[in-house]
Structure formats: C-alpha cells, structure tokens
Design a protein around this motif. Sequence first.
Motif, PDB file in Angstrom:
ATOM      1  N   ALA A   5      30.129 -14.628   3.591  1.00  0.00           N
ATOM      2  CA  ALA A   5      30.821 -15.989   3.548  1.00  0.00           C
ATOM      3  C   ALA A   5      30.970 -16.552   2.176  1.00  0.00           C
ATOM      4  O   ALA A   5      31.875 -17.170   1.545  1.00  0.00           O
ATOM      5  CB  ALA A   5      30.228 -17.076   4.740  1.00  0.00           C
ATOM      6  N   SER A   6      29.946 -16.066   1.489  1.00  0.00           N
ATOM      7  CA  SER A   6      29.785 -16.603   0.037  1.00  0.00           C
ATOM      8  C   SER A   6      31.209 -15.970  -0.824  1.00  0.00           C
ATOM      9  O   SER A   6      31.631 -16.338  -1.969  1.00  0.00           O
ATOM     10  CB  SER A   6      28.701 -16.170  -0.836  1.00  0.00           C
ATOM     11  OG  SER A   6      28.454 -14.872  -0.649  1.00  0.00           O
ATOM     12  N   GLU A   7      31.570 -14.999  -0.427  1.00  0.00           N
ATOM     13  CA  GLU A   7      32.745 -14.268  -0.804  1.00  0.00           C
ATOM     14  C   GLU A   7      33.945 -14.744  -0.739  1.00  0.00           C
ATOM     15  O   GLU A   7      34.780 -14.405  -1.597  1.00  0.00           O
ATOM     16  CB  GLU A   7      32.824 -12.661  -0.670  1.00  0.00           C
ATOM     17  CG  GLU A   7      31.569 -11.983  -0.907  1.00  0.00           C
ATOM     18  CD  GLU A   7      31.179 -11.755  -2.536  1.00  0.00           C
ATOM     19  OE1 GLU A   7      32.366 -11.273  -2.889  1.00  0.00           O
ATOM     20  OE2 GLU A   7      30.245 -11.915  -2.761  1.00  0.00           O
TER      21      GLU A   7
END
Length: 62
Positions: A5-7
């Motif tokens: 998700a951080s990408e």
Amino acid sequence: MGVDASELGFYDFASRAVKRYRSELRDLTGWHECTKADLVKLVSHLVDVIWHDERREEQVRA
C-alpha cells in the motif's frame, strides 16, 4: 495484486496504462463508468436512507 500500500503514492493514476487497467477491470467485473443517471440513483438512495433516518442537519450535510 502483490503491491504494498505504501507504493501506491508513487503510482501515476493518470497514465494511459492505468486507464487501460481500469477498463479491463470494469470488463472483468461487469461494472461501468459512473453516468449522470447513476449519480441521480445514488443521490435518491442516499436521500431515502439518510434523510429519513437522520434529522440532525449537520449530520445530513456531512
């Protein structure tokens, strides 16, 4: 999809590839792009559900 998700912050959601991906996902799932008729149905549904159950003006506006 195997993506952390951080990408997602680095993903270009306006690219041609993303538009193609969205189209492919709609085809796979049977969904379609939102139309004005869909918006009218949504607003009508929200009025039926929220307006009749919630009388506090600030909550309705939210």
